[in-house]
Design a protein around this motif. Structure first.
Motif, PDB file in Angstrom:
ATOM      1  N   LEU A  57       4.826  12.175 -10.288  1.00 40.80           N
ATOM      2  CA  LEU A  57       5.292  11.286  -9.560  1.00 40.80           C
ATOM      3  C   LEU A  57       4.360  10.697  -8.187  1.00 40.80           C
ATOM      4  N   LEU A  58       4.041  11.920  -7.446  1.00 44.36           N
ATOM      5  CA  LEU A  58       3.449  11.629  -6.512  1.00 44.36           C
ATOM      6  C   LEU A  58       2.056  11.067  -6.624  1.00 44.36           C
ATOM      7  N   THR A  59       1.342  11.720  -7.787  1.00 45.65           N
ATOM      8  CA  THR A  59      -0.081  11.353  -8.152  1.00 45.65           C
ATOM      9  C   THR A  59       0.026   9.933  -8.595  1.00 45.65           C
ATOM     10  N   ALA A  60       0.951   9.645  -9.421  1.00 47.58           N
ATOM     11  CA  ALA A  60       0.992   8.281  -9.920  1.00 47.58           C
ATOM     12  C   ALA A  60       1.347   7.148  -8.644  1.00 47.58           C
ATOM     13  N   SER A  61       1.859   7.586  -7.804  1.00 48.53           N
ATOM     14  CA  SER A  61       2.479   6.570  -6.730  1.00 48.53           C
ATOM     15  C   SER A  61       0.919   6.370  -6.134  1.00 48.53           C
ATOM     16  N   GLU A  62       0.325   7.296  -5.764  1.00 50.48           N
ATOM     17  CA  GLU A  62      -1.086   7.019  -5.027  1.00 50.48           C
ATOM     18  C   GLU A  62      -2.190   6.629  -5.826  1.00 50.48           C
ATOM     19  N   ALA A  63      -2.139   6.705  -7.042  1.00 52.39           N
ATOM     20  CA  ALA A  63      -3.202   6.201  -8.169  1.00 52.39           C
ATOM     21  C   ALA A  63      -2.779   4.701  -8.073  1.00 52.39           C
ATOM     22  N   LEU A  64      -1.538   4.222  -8.376  1.00 53.89           N
ATOM     23  CA  LEU A  64      -1.090   2.959  -8.392  1.00 53.89           C
ATOM     24  C   LEU A  64      -1.260   2.177  -7.314  1.00 53.89           C
ATOM     25  N   LEU A  65      -1.213   2.776  -6.131  1.00 54.70           N
ATOM     26  CA  LEU A  65      -1.559   2.239  -4.741  1.00 54.70           C
ATOM     27  C   LEU A  65      -3.021   1.801  -4.628  1.00 54.70           C
ATOM     28  N   ASN A  66      -3.742   2.713  -5.129  1.00 54.06           N
ATOM     29  CA  ASN A  66      -5.346   2.425  -4.801  1.00 54.06           C
ATOM     30  C   ASN A  66      -5.730   1.465  -5.925  1.00 54.06           C
ATOM     31  N   VAL A  67      -5.268   1.547  -7.263  1.00 49.90           N
ATOM     32  CA  VAL A  67      -5.468   0.330  -8.255  1.00 49.90           C
ATOM     33  C   VAL A  67      -4.910  -1.032  -7.879  1.00 49.90           C
ATOM     34  N   TRP A  68      -3.951  -1.172  -6.784  1.00 53.02           N
ATOM     35  CA  TRP A  68      -3.394  -2.349  -6.375  1.00 53.02           C
ATOM     36  C   TRP A  68      -4.308  -2.746  -5.279  1.00 53.02           C
ATOM     37  N   TYR A  69      -4.974  -1.818  -4.440  1.00 51.26           N
ATOM     38  CA  TYR A  69      -5.885  -2.120  -3.174  1.00 51.26           C
ATOM     39  C   TYR A  69      -6.976  -2.700  -3.899  1.00 51.26           C
ATOM     40  N   ILE A  70      -7.435  -2.223  -4.907  1.00 46.69           N
ATOM     41  CA  ILE A  70      -8.823  -2.652  -5.801  1.00 46.69           C
ATOM     42  C   ILE A  70      -8.596  -4.294  -6.254  1.00 46.69           C
ATOM     43  N   ARG A  71      -7.525  -4.223  -7.003  1.00 46.28           N
ATOM     44  CA  ARG A  71      -7.161  -5.319  -7.712  1.00 46.28           C
ATOM     45  C   ARG A  71      -7.099  -6.403  -6.858  1.00 46.28           C
ATOM     46  N   LEU A  81      -7.959   3.834   3.336  1.00 49.17           N
ATOM     47  CA  LEU A  81      -8.211   5.507   3.069  1.00 49.17           C
ATOM     48  C   LEU A  81      -7.132   6.146   3.380  1.00 49.17           C
ATOM     49  N   PRO A  82      -6.900   7.577   2.527  1.00 47.01           N
ATOM     50  CA  PRO A  82      -5.588   8.262   2.588  1.00 47.01           C
ATOM     51  C   PRO A  82      -5.659   9.119   3.713  1.00 47.01           C
ATOM     52  N   LEU A  83      -5.628   8.419   4.888  1.00 47.69           N
ATOM     53  CA  LEU A  83      -5.808   9.235   6.136  1.00 47.69           C
ATOM     54  C   LEU A  83      -4.662   9.175   6.978  1.00 47.69           C
ATOM     55  N   GLU A  84      -3.534   8.456   6.745  1.00 50.22           N
ATOM     56  CA  GLU A  84      -2.340   8.472   7.338  1.00 50.22           C
ATOM     57  C   GLU A  84      -1.691   9.832   7.260  1.00 50.22           C
ATOM     58  N   LEU A  85      -0.872  10.313   8.088  1.00 52.12           N
ATOM     59  CA  LEU A  85       0.074  11.558   8.029  1.00 52.12           C
ATOM     60  C   LEU A  85       0.495  11.642   6.610  1.00 52.12           C
ATOM     61  N   CYS A  86       1.265  10.696   6.183  1.00 49.61           N
ATOM     62  CA  CYS A  86       2.187  10.747   5.003  1.00 49.61           C
ATOM     63  C   CYS A  86       1.064  10.851   4.029  1.00 49.61           C
ATOM     64  N   SER A  87       0.040  10.166   3.907  1.00 53.97           N
ATOM     65  CA  SER A  87      -0.923  10.098   2.744  1.00 53.97           C
ATOM     66  C   SER A  87      -1.554  11.565   2.611  1.00 53.97           C
ATOM     67  N   ILE A  88      -1.647  12.091   3.726  1.00 57.00           N
ATOM     68  CA  ILE A  88      -2.217  13.463   3.645  1.00 57.00           C
ATOM     69  C   ILE A  88      -1.230  14.564   3.140  1.00 57.00           C
ATOM     70  N   SER A  89       0.155  14.250   3.800  1.00 52.74           N
ATOM     71  CA  SER A  89       1.058  15.197   3.195  1.00 52.74           C
ATOM     72  C   SER A  89       1.336  14.876   1.752  1.00 52.74           C
ATOM     73  N   LEU A  90       1.136  13.878   1.090  1.00 51.60           N
ATOM     74  CA  LEU A  90       1.331  13.469  -0.218  1.00 51.60           C
ATOM     75  C   LEU A  90       0.396  14.431  -1.091  1.00 51.60           C
ATOM     76  N   TYR A  91      -0.941  14.537  -0.571  1.00 54.64           N
ATOM     77  CA  TYR A  91      -1.963  15.277  -1.424  1.00 54.64           C
ATOM     78  C   TYR A  91      -1.846  16.613  -1.073  1.00 54.64           C
ATOM     79  N   LEU A  92      -1.219  16.960  -0.162  1.00 52.09           N
ATOM     80  CA  LEU A  92      -0.803  18.408   0.061  1.00 52.09           C
ATOM     81  C   LEU A  92       0.381  18.796  -0.749  1.00 52.09           C
ATOM     82  N   SER A  93       1.345  17.870  -0.733  1.00 52.08           N
ATOM     83  CA  SER A  93       2.395  18.087  -1.748  1.00 52.08           C
ATOM     84  C   SER A  93       2.192  18.351  -3.020  1.00 52.08           C
TER      85      SER A  93
END
Length: 251
Positions: A57-71, A81-93
């Motif tokens: 779920l976390l991976t899909a959420s981040e992947a879809l967000l970046n696809v949306w950015y590019i689209r 870039l994934p440099l907000e605290l919650c973005s970093i927490s998502l990757y660590l999660s």
């Protein structure tokens, strides 16, 4: 349907409007559901499936967000870039769920829950219901909280006082790195360059740069509060299970 994804002409987000309150209610229900199912999920096979499901779920959420950015043509080193605290927490999660690392658990429990809670209550969000970003934002931040609580309630991991110190050290090191990226790109990741345009807790912490020092105190206070359930009941801080000890050594 197209309007659900357009970066322009989207309805603005309204803090504490009905959609926001409904999203908060949904997050609370998800947490309560996890707590209610904790015993059934403790079977080794179910526990693993649950961890992989949350990681997916976390991976899909981040992947879809970046696809949306590019689209939408809005991907930018300055702001996406994934440099907000919650973005970093998502990757660590994701890494924590896949590896059962106790070191990562400590950071995600304190920084992930603390950051995600603030984000859910005072979102730095420009897109209101029913835009894709509205759904993605609340799903991702809720999943970060669920990931940390899953390790507590299902995997029986426990945060420690040492993990508070580790998390504070991690965040301060992160500030240096992200601050440099902000300098190079002109960005405002982690709100280190200025306060967000939307209302937030930072509005009450003084002007720049003094609110950065206030954030240190708020972080320590938040982490101490999150540790209270374990500090007040010594029995719950007992020896970690054999599996957890192994994870701690591997971390």
């Amino acid at each position: 349907m197209e309007r659900w994804f357009e970066a322009e002409h989207a309805a603005p987000f309204a803090a504490f409007g009905i959609p926001h309150l409904a999203a908060l209610g949904g997050a609370l229900l998800a947490v309560l559901a996890l707590y209610g199912l904790r015993s059934k999920l403790r079977h080794p096979r179910r526990a693993a499936c649950g961890r992989y499901a949350l990681a997916t779920l976390l991976t899909a959420s981040e992947a879809l967000l970046n696809v949306w950015y590019i689209r939408e043509g809005i991907f930018s080193a300055k702001s996406t870039l994934p440099l907000e605290l919650c973005s970093i927490s998502l990757y660590l999660s994701i890494l924590m769920l896949l590896t059962r690392s106790r070191l990562l658990f400590g950071i995600v429990y304190f920084a992930g829950i603390g950051g995600a809670l603030q984000a859910l209550i005072t979102p730095a969000l420009d897109f209101g219901y029913p835009h894709f970003r509205f759904w993605q934002f609340f799903a991702a931040h809720t999943a970060i909280i669920l990931a940390a609580l899953y390790m507590v309630w299902v995997e029986k991991f426990r945060p420690t006082l040492k993990s508070i110190a580790v998390t504070m050290g991690f965040l301060n090191a992160l500030v240096v790195i992200v601050g440099y990226v902000n300098h190079v790109t002109g960005g405002n990741y982690m709100f280190l360059a200025r306060k967000p345009d939307t209302p937030s807790l930072l509005d009450y912490l003084g002007p720049y740069p003094w609110y950065l020092l206030s954030m240190e105190g708020i972080a320590l206070l938040t982490f101490s509060f999150l540790y209270l359930p374990f500090a007040r009941f010594p029995g719950s801080r007992g020896a970690i299970s054999g599996q957890s000890r192994s994870s701690e050594k591997d971390a």
